[in-house]
Design a protein around this motif. Structure first.
Motif, mmCIF file in Angstrom:
data_model
loop_
_atom_site.group_PDB
_atom_site.id
_atom_site.type_symbol
_atom_site.label_atom_id
_atom_site.label_comp_id
_atom_site.label_asym_id
_atom_site.label_seq_id
_atom_site.Cartn_x
_atom_site.Cartn_y
_atom_site.Cartn_z
ATOM 1 N N ASP A 128 0.832 -1.195 0.000
ATOM 2 C CA ASP A 128 0.000 0.000 0.000
ATOM 3 C C ASP A 128 0.874 1.255 0.000
ATOM 4 O O ASP A 128 0.632 2.196 -0.776
ATOM 5 C CB ASP A 128 -0.918 0.004 1.222
ATOM 6 N N ALA A 129 1.899 1.275 0.854
ATOM 7 C CA ALA A 129 2.782 2.440 0.932
ATOM 8 C C ALA A 129 3.523 2.657 -0.381
ATOM 9 O O ALA A 129 3.655 3.793 -0.859
ATOM 10 C CB ALA A 129 3.764 2.277 2.082
ATOM 11 N N LEU A 130 3.993 1.575 -0.996
ATOM 12 C CA LEU A 130 4.736 1.701 -2.247
ATOM 13 C C LEU A 130 3.823 2.098 -3.399
ATOM 14 O O LEU A 130 4.243 2.836 -4.312
ATOM 15 C CB LEU A 130 5.457 0.391 -2.569
ATOM 16 N N THR A 131 2.600 1.622 -3.384
ATOM 17 C CA THR A 131 1.639 2.029 -4.419
ATOM 18 C C THR A 131 1.384 3.528 -4.334
ATOM 19 O O THR A 131 1.355 4.241 -5.345
ATOM 20 C CB THR A 131 0.320 1.260 -4.261
ATOM 21 N N ARG A 132 1.219 4.021 -3.122
ATOM 22 C CA ARG A 132 1.019 5.461 -2.932
ATOM 23 C C ARG A 132 2.272 6.244 -3.292
ATOM 24 O O ARG A 132 2.194 7.339 -3.843
ATOM 25 C CB ARG A 132 0.632 5.747 -1.481
ATOM 26 N N SER A 178 11.933 3.187 -8.477
ATOM 27 C CA SER A 178 13.109 2.687 -7.756
ATOM 28 C C SER A 178 12.764 2.127 -6.379
ATOM 29 O O SER A 178 13.631 1.988 -5.520
ATOM 30 C CB SER A 178 14.153 3.801 -7.607
ATOM 31 N N LEU A 179 11.482 1.803 -6.190
ATOM 32 C CA LEU A 179 11.022 1.202 -4.934
ATOM 33 C C LEU A 179 10.495 -0.203 -5.195
ATOM 34 O O LEU A 179 9.715 -0.407 -6.126
ATOM 35 C CB LEU A 179 9.898 2.045 -4.314
ATOM 36 N N SER A 180 10.917 -1.165 -4.378
ATOM 37 C CA SER A 180 10.427 -2.534 -4.498
ATOM 38 C C SER A 180 10.149 -3.102 -3.113
ATOM 39 O O SER A 180 10.617 -2.590 -2.101
ATOM 40 C CB SER A 180 11.450 -3.424 -5.214
ATOM 41 N N LEU A 181 9.394 -4.180 -3.102
ATOM 42 C CA LEU A 181 8.928 -4.813 -1.867
ATOM 43 C C LEU A 181 9.774 -6.038 -1.544
ATOM 44 O O LEU A 181 10.161 -6.793 -2.432
ATOM 45 C CB LEU A 181 7.464 -5.192 -2.063
ATOM 46 N N VAL A 182 10.047 -6.223 -0.257
ATOM 47 C CA VAL A 182 10.752 -7.412 0.225
ATOM 48 C C VAL A 182 9.756 -8.338 0.920
ATOM 49 O O VAL A 182 8.961 -7.888 1.746
ATOM 50 C CB VAL A 182 11.875 -7.038 1.215
ATOM 51 N N VAL A 183 9.821 -9.608 0.584
ATOM 52 C CA VAL A 183 9.065 -10.620 1.324
ATOM 53 C C VAL A 183 10.063 -11.428 2.136
ATOM 54 O O VAL A 183 11.007 -12.004 1.593
ATOM 55 C CB VAL A 183 8.276 -11.554 0.385
ATOM 56 N N ASP A 184 9.876 -11.441 3.445
ATOM 57 C CA ASP A 184 10.701 -12.225 4.366
ATOM 58 C C ASP A 184 9.770 -13.235 5.027
ATOM 59 O O ASP A 184 8.797 -12.861 5.678
ATOM 60 C CB ASP A 184 11.326 -11.285 5.404
ATOM 61 N N VAL A 234 0.606 -13.450 0.266
ATOM 62 C CA VAL A 234 1.622 -13.385 -0.786
ATOM 63 C C VAL A 234 0.954 -13.373 -2.155
ATOM 64 O O VAL A 234 1.324 -12.597 -3.050
ATOM 65 C CB VAL A 234 2.604 -14.562 -0.669
ATOM 66 N N GLN A 235 -0.044 -14.224 -2.330
ATOM 67 C CA GLN A 235 -0.732 -14.298 -3.614
ATOM 68 C C GLN A 235 -1.468 -13.010 -3.956
ATOM 69 O O GLN A 235 -1.714 -12.721 -5.132
ATOM 70 C CB GLN A 235 -1.716 -15.473 -3.602
ATOM 71 N N ALA A 236 -1.799 -12.210 -2.946
ATOM 72 C CA ALA A 236 -2.514 -10.952 -3.178
ATOM 73 C C ALA A 236 -1.595 -9.825 -3.634
ATOM 74 O O ALA A 236 -2.069 -8.773 -4.061
ATOM 75 C CB ALA A 236 -3.242 -10.527 -1.906
ATOM 76 N N LEU A 237 -0.274 -10.035 -3.548
ATOM 77 C CA LEU A 237 0.666 -8.987 -3.927
ATOM 78 C C LEU A 237 0.722 -8.824 -5.439
ATOM 79 O O LEU A 237 0.532 -9.773 -6.202
ATOM 80 C CB LEU A 237 2.064 -9.326 -3.412
ATOM 81 N N VAL A 238 0.997 -7.599 -5.872
ATOM 82 C CA VAL A 238 1.216 -7.344 -7.301
ATOM 83 C C VAL A 238 2.605 -7.876 -7.650
ATOM 84 O O VAL A 238 3.606 -7.413 -7.073
ATOM 85 C CB VAL A 238 1.131 -5.833 -7.602
ATOM 86 N N PRO A 239 2.717 -8.851 -8.564
ATOM 87 C CA PRO A 239 4.006 -9.493 -8.825
ATOM 88 C C PRO A 239 5.143 -8.522 -9.126
ATOM 89 O O PRO A 239 6.262 -8.696 -8.648
ATOM 90 C CB PRO A 239 3.703 -10.400 -10.023
ATOM 91 N N ARG A 240 4.866 -7.493 -9.901
ATOM 92 C CA ARG A 240 5.949 -6.581 -10.301
ATOM 93 C C ARG A 240 6.501 -5.769 -9.130
ATOM 94 O O ARG A 240 7.571 -5.174 -9.231
ATOM 95 C CB ARG A 240 5.480 -5.642 -11.405
ATOM 96 N N SER A 241 5.769 -5.754 -8.011
ATOM 97 C CA SER A 241 6.216 -4.966 -6.865
ATOM 98 C C SER A 241 7.283 -5.683 -6.044
ATOM 99 O O SER A 241 7.950 -5.074 -5.218
ATOM 100 C CB SER A 241 5.028 -4.625 -5.953
ATOM 101 N N ILE A 242 7.462 -6.986 -6.265
ATOM 102 C CA ILE A 242 8.347 -7.798 -5.427
ATOM 103 C C ILE A 242 9.769 -7.736 -5.965
ATOM 104 O O ILE A 242 10.051 -8.123 -7.089
ATOM 105 C CB ILE A 242 7.855 -9.253 -5.365
ATOM 106 N N GLY A 243 10.687 -7.245 -5.117
ATOM 107 C CA GLY A 243 12.063 -7.078 -5.566
ATOM 108 C C GLY A 243 13.057 -8.033 -4.940
ATOM 109 O O GLY A 243 14.130 -8.263 -5.500
ATOM 110 N N PHE A 244 12.728 -8.592 -3.768
ATOM 111 C CA PHE A 244 13.700 -9.435 -3.075
ATOM 112 C C PHE A 244 12.963 -10.381 -2.138
ATOM 113 O O PHE A 244 11.956 -9.999 -1.538
ATOM 114 C CB PHE A 244 14.673 -8.563 -2.268
ATOM 115 N N VAL A 245 13.477 -11.603 -2.021
ATOM 116 C CA VAL A 245 12.858 -12.610 -1.157
ATOM 117 C C VAL A 245 13.893 -13.163 -0.195
ATOM 118 O O VAL A 245 14.950 -13.659 -0.596
ATOM 119 C CB VAL A 245 12.248 -13.760 -1.989
ATOM 120 N N GLN A 246 13.592 -13.041 1.091
ATOM 121 C CA GLN A 246 14.436 -13.597 2.145
ATOM 122 C C GLN A 246 13.711 -14.789 2.772
ATOM 123 O O GLN A 246 12.536 -14.687 3.120
ATOM 124 C CB GLN A 246 14.737 -12.542 3.206
#
Length: 273
Positions: free
Chosen positions: A150-154, A159-165, A179-191
């Motif tokens: 939500d914050a990144l969409t706003r 140059s902003l991406s989302l991390v899933v840990d 996880v399935q509800a996330l917009v795929p293009r927003s995901i930049g890194f997976v821990q």
């Protein structure tokens, strides 16, 4: 699938950690600022060592108290951020991890957070970098992946991406559906981190009891599989806070981590192909 591990996962000197990580067969590394600060090696020497070992520096981390602050403080935040981006560049990295504000005085204003994240994205772009924004489970106002999205969409900056840990995901009660509800293009890194189920304060649970995939109670397979099915092609990185691991030789722990991540990847490849 590119494999990566955070230096915080291992004990010893930064040089010991990098040598162990390379020997275990990892492709890349996340470098913790505290490990860099404690090392007698210069930033340039660390970058050269990674290059000589065939390791890419996939993330420099973490940058704290970045959002949810007053406009006056944010001027100082940007100054700090540019300095850290200079270090990131010197390491040969092009991504910096920014974590959600965990302080009691964090301002609960999503639009303010978004505007500050937009400014950080613009600053990162000046360095040819991407901000990887992560919700810590004990974040004051941003503690779930949905909050980050939500914050990144706003914020609306490329140059902003989302991390899933996976630890933070499960620690706050989220699961594969989130996880399935996330917009795929927003995901930049997976821990990827496993852990035993424990009734502890979140930060104590996270800082002392994470473990490698398959060594705990979490179903790390399900969210990672969902991310891959959505089109994620970036690194799978191990970020394991565990004092017991840091008491053992870095090479031994790195080898165990590589084996556990390889087993997860083999299962993912068998299931998704």
């Amino acid at each position: 699938m590119k494999t990566c591990i955070a230096t915080v996962s291992l004990g010893g000197t930064l040089a010991d950690k990098l040598d162990g990580i390379a020997a275990a067969g990892f492709d890349g590394v996340e470098i913790l600022d505290a490990d860099l600060a404690a090392s007698p090696l210069t930033v340039a020497e660390v970058a050269q060592r990674c290059n000589d070992l065939g390791l890419t520096v996939d993330l420099y981390q973490p940058f704290r108290r970045a959002e949810g602050v007053t406009d006056t403080e944010f001027i100082q935040v940007l100054e700090r951020f540019h300095r850290e981006c200079d270090t990131m560049e010197a390491l040969g990295a092009d991504a910096i991890l920014v974590v959600s504000n965990t302080d009691a005085d964090a301002i609960d204003d999503r639009d303010l957070t978004a505007s500050q994240l937009h400014a950080l994205g613009a600053a990162a772009a000046e360095h040819g970098a991407t901000v990887m924004f992560e919700a810590l489970a004990w974040g004051t106002h941003i503690n779930r992946v949905a909050d980050v999205e939500d914050a990144l969409t706003r914020a609306d900056h490329p140059s902003l991406s989302l991390v899933v840990d996976t630890f933070h995901l499960y620690a706050v009660g989220d699961d594969i559906t989130d996880v399935q509800a996330l917009v795929p293009r927003s995901i930049g890194f997976v821990q990827v981190a496993d852990a035993p189920w424990m009734d502890l304060e979140l930060i104590q649970w996270s800082r002392n009891h994470r473990c490698f995939p398959g060594d705990g109670d979490f179903d790390v397979f399900a969210p990672v599989a969902a991310l891959l099915e959505s089109g994620y092609t970036g690194p799978l990185s191990l970020e394991i806070f565990n004092p017991g691991y840091r008491e053992r030789p870095a090479a031994e722990v790195a080898a165990h981590g590589a084996e556990s991540l390889s087993a997860l990847i083999n299962r993912l490849e068998y299931t998704t192909t």
